[in-house]
Design an enzyme around this catalytic site. Structure first.
Site, PDB file in Angstrom:
ATOM      1  N   ASN A  43      56.996  29.408 -24.284  1.00 49.37           N
ATOM      2  CA  ASN A  43      56.369  28.222 -24.347  1.00 49.37           C
ATOM      3  C   ASN A  43      57.353  27.089 -24.295  1.00 49.37           C
ATOM      4  OD1 ASN A  43      54.611  26.096 -25.203  1.00 49.37           O
ATOM      5  ND2 ASN A  43      53.729  26.966 -27.125  1.00 49.37           N
ATOM      6  N   ASP A  44      58.347  26.877 -25.328  1.00 48.65           N
ATOM      7  CA  ASP A  44      59.408  25.841 -25.398  1.00 48.65           C
ATOM      8  C   ASP A  44      60.025  25.460 -23.970  1.00 48.65           C
ATOM      9  OD1 ASP A  44      58.415  25.089 -27.792  1.00 48.65           O
ATOM     10  OD2 ASP A  44      59.923  26.216 -28.730  1.00 48.65           O
ATOM     11  N   VAL A  45      60.340  26.681 -23.446  1.00 45.06           N
ATOM     12  CA  VAL A  45      60.993  26.788 -22.279  1.00 45.06           C
ATOM     13  C   VAL A  45      60.482  26.381 -20.999  1.00 45.06           C
ATOM     14  CG1 VAL A  45      62.574  28.633 -23.022  1.00 45.06           C
ATOM     15  CG2 VAL A  45      60.769  29.156 -21.639  1.00 45.06           C
ATOM     16  N   VAL A  46      59.154  26.153 -20.940  1.00 46.75           N
ATOM     17  CA  VAL A  46      58.416  25.405 -19.984  1.00 46.75           C
ATOM     18  C   VAL A  46      57.881  24.156 -20.557  1.00 46.75           C
ATOM     19  CG1 VAL A  46      58.065  27.616 -18.700  1.00 46.75           C
ATOM     20  CG2 VAL A  46      56.121  26.803 -20.452  1.00 46.75           C
TER      21      VAL A  46
END
Lengths: 93, 490
Positions: B416-419
């Site tokens: 989630n956070d990495v995109v």
């Protein structure tokens, strides 16, 4: 060996470590941690010396326990690294 | 200052084992050479152990080689028994451990190295004669006192810190940060006390074998500070913590190497110390966090689940497994972005099946790995390797990020956070500045997620959910991929 020779080895080894570790591919960072963990168990050398000397029974027992702990790490660390590395395969062509 | 002189062959052998350890790490520069590297490591360790055992037997005057007496042989039988016990436990664990649990295992192994360092330091303090660190008056050398106390202190911090890291990673303890009031003062005060007492210990005029309480007090304080340092750090920051403790275990070994004047230990300690430090740096950079802020703790509870999500009233599209299968089959290139959620759902094997079916249909499939995907450095690569994903289909962030603009489908599973593009655009976001995948440039995006209410560990909403080209696949990751596989087979 005097202190300064030992310090020299240590400082140079830090530099070697720096360059060698940066050259490790990120895909293998988990095996890197497993294998560094295994080799840092070279502390077993100290445990063996303590375990081999009967001059102080408490120290000898501490040494023997140290040998057990370090051996868990040595055998476990190298074995789990080998298990992981065996899984990295190239595409079959 | 003269130590018990080791025979020259022993000194050369220790140096050789240090060199073999360097080669062991060097081998990890590519998967092709890595297995040979591991064998170098095993060889180095074997040499170090055998040489140590040989030099502990009496070497008669004028001889190079030891002559064991019956008493020595009895001692060696005990030592071999200790090695055998360790070997059985270690090999059993190594064979049984599942790959998702690797971070816990590494934390547990670190704690053992730390404890072993404490035991060796304590043994050296109680029996300094055997370690060759007594002067002619029967006192322990002042410098050896500093070295052994440092070894014990770093070892104790490694031990207790790793125990907490293990408990947090293994779920025995909540991943949420535990914040004590005034903890920065307590921690700083304890550290200063450790340094002060170590200096006082070195400056004492006479310290024979075991003759000072200061050594034990420092060791106890170090155990305490290890706990205190790690409990405020949240579960999601554990990759940094595990790398940091990896580094500490190396410095502990190096400190004991100074005590023993042993080149193998010093070289190894420096290698491991550098390795852990570099990995911590890489992890921090991948999260755009400073090392200090990670250590200060209080960030990134693992349990950030549903309650943190605010009510979402923006329009978003829901996709089905059939939609995903249809669109991906027609694609030229699909990039899969796996995150820790994939590992939790154990979806890696069925994900590889999906990729195989797509490849049969002529689609190019690549995997994109963020440095902090998973719970330790490189964790996701191991999980994919275990699922028989060839490593040349797996790419690092900087190598693949330019490809999204020419990619038909970005398939996000458990990440989630990495995109999250907020990392690039929203200065107020807690993840601002973190390097992320440019998935928004892909023609279509499939985003597998349990529900719309949960957010990533950073607790921020993700613009990608609401984009025109995004279809949300709301389900358990494994079930959803299984459905896609079935749809692809039809």
């Amino acid at each position: 060996m005097d202190f300064i020779s030992i310090l020299s080895i240590f400082v140079l080894a830090c530099f070697i470590g720096y360059y060698v570790v940066w050259s490790v591919t990120p895909a293998l960072h988990t095996p890197l941690m497993a294998v560094t963990n295994a080799i840092s168990s070279v502390i077993v050398v100290g445990a063996l010396i303590a375990a081999a000397s009967a001059a102080n029974p408490v120290a000898q027992w501490l040494g023997l326990i140290g040998v057990v702990l370090a051996s868990i790490n040595i055998f476990g660390g190298f074995a789990v690294t080998a298990r992981m590395l065996a899984m990295y395969k190239k595409k079959e062509r | 200052m003269e130590h018990v002189a080791l025979p020259p062959w022993a000194l050369a052998a220790y140096l050789g084992s240090g060199v073999l350890f360097i080669l062991a790490l060097r081998g990890l520069s590519s998967p092709a050479t890595s297995r040979a590297g591991n064998r170098f490591g095993i060889a180095g360790m074997t040499i170090a152990v055998i040489v140590t055992l040989l030099t502990q037997m009496p070497i008669p005057e004028g001889h190079w080689w030891p002559r064991p007496r019956p008493a020595d042989l009895a001692t060696f039988a005990k030592i071999l028994a200790a090695v055998a016990i360790g070997a059985v436990i270690g090999l059993t664990i190594a064979r049984r451990i599942i790959m998702t649990a690797m971070p816990q295992l590494v934390a547990a192994f670190h704690s053992l190295v730390g404890l072993a360092a404490v035991l060796v330091a304590a043994a050296a303090f109680l029996n300094p004669g055997a370690f060759g660190i007594l002067d002619s008056a029967g006192d322990i050398f002042a410098i050896s006192r500093v070295e052994m106390t440092l070894g014990a202190a770093i070892g104790a911090i490694t031990f207790s810190g790793s125990v907490i890291a293990f408990a947090k990673l293994n779920g025995n303890m909540s991943g949420a940060p535990i914040l004590l009031p005034g903890r920065h003062f307590i921690n700083l005060g304890t550290l200063l006390l450790i340094v002060g007492l170590t200096a006082a210990f070195a400056l004492e005029s006479h310290v024979g074998a075991g003759e000072s309480a200061l050594f034990w007090i420092v060791a106890l304080l170090a155990f305490l500070i290890g706990f205190l340092l790690i409990i405020p750090i949240g579960g999601a920051d554990m990759p940094v913590v595990v790398s940091m403790l990896n580094s500490y275990s190396g410095w502990a070994a190096a400190a004991m190497g100074f005590t023993l004047h042993n080149t193998a230990m010093i070289i190894t300690g420096a290698l491991v110390g550098a390795s852990g430090a570099i990995l911590s740096y890489i992890m921090c950079k991948a999260m755009n966090r400073s090392f200090i802020s990670v250590i200060a703790g209080g960030f990134g509870s693992d349990d950030a689940g549903g309650e943190a999500g605010e009510k979402i009233d923006r329009p978003w599209k829901r996709g089905s497994a059939e939609d995903a299968a249809f669109i991906m089959k027609e694609a030229q290139q699909v990039i899969i972005i796996p995150g820790y959620g994939m590992a939790v759902a154990q979806a890696q094997h069925v994900l590889r099946e999906m990729a195989d079916l797509l490849k049969e249909a002529g689609v190019t499939v690549k995997y994109a790995i963020h440095p902090v995907a998973g719970r330790m450095p490189g964790h996701m690569n191991v999980l994919l390797a275990e699922a028989n994903v060839p490593y040349d289909e797996v790419f690092e962030l900087e190598d693949i990020n330019g490809e999204f603009a020419q990619t038909d489908v970005a398939f996000i599973i458990g990440a989630n956070d990495v995109v999250n593009p907020a990392a690039k655009t929203d200065k107020g976001s807690p993840i601002y500045g973190m390097p992320v995948f440019d998935v928004e440039k892909a023609r279509s995006i499939f985003f597998i997620k349990r529900s719309m209410s949960g957010v990533g560990y950073a607790g921020v909403d993700n613009e990608v959910f609401y984009m025109d080209q995004t279809m949300m696949l709301l389900s358990d990751a494994k079930k959803m991929v299984e459905q896609i596989v079935r749809a692809l087979q039809d």
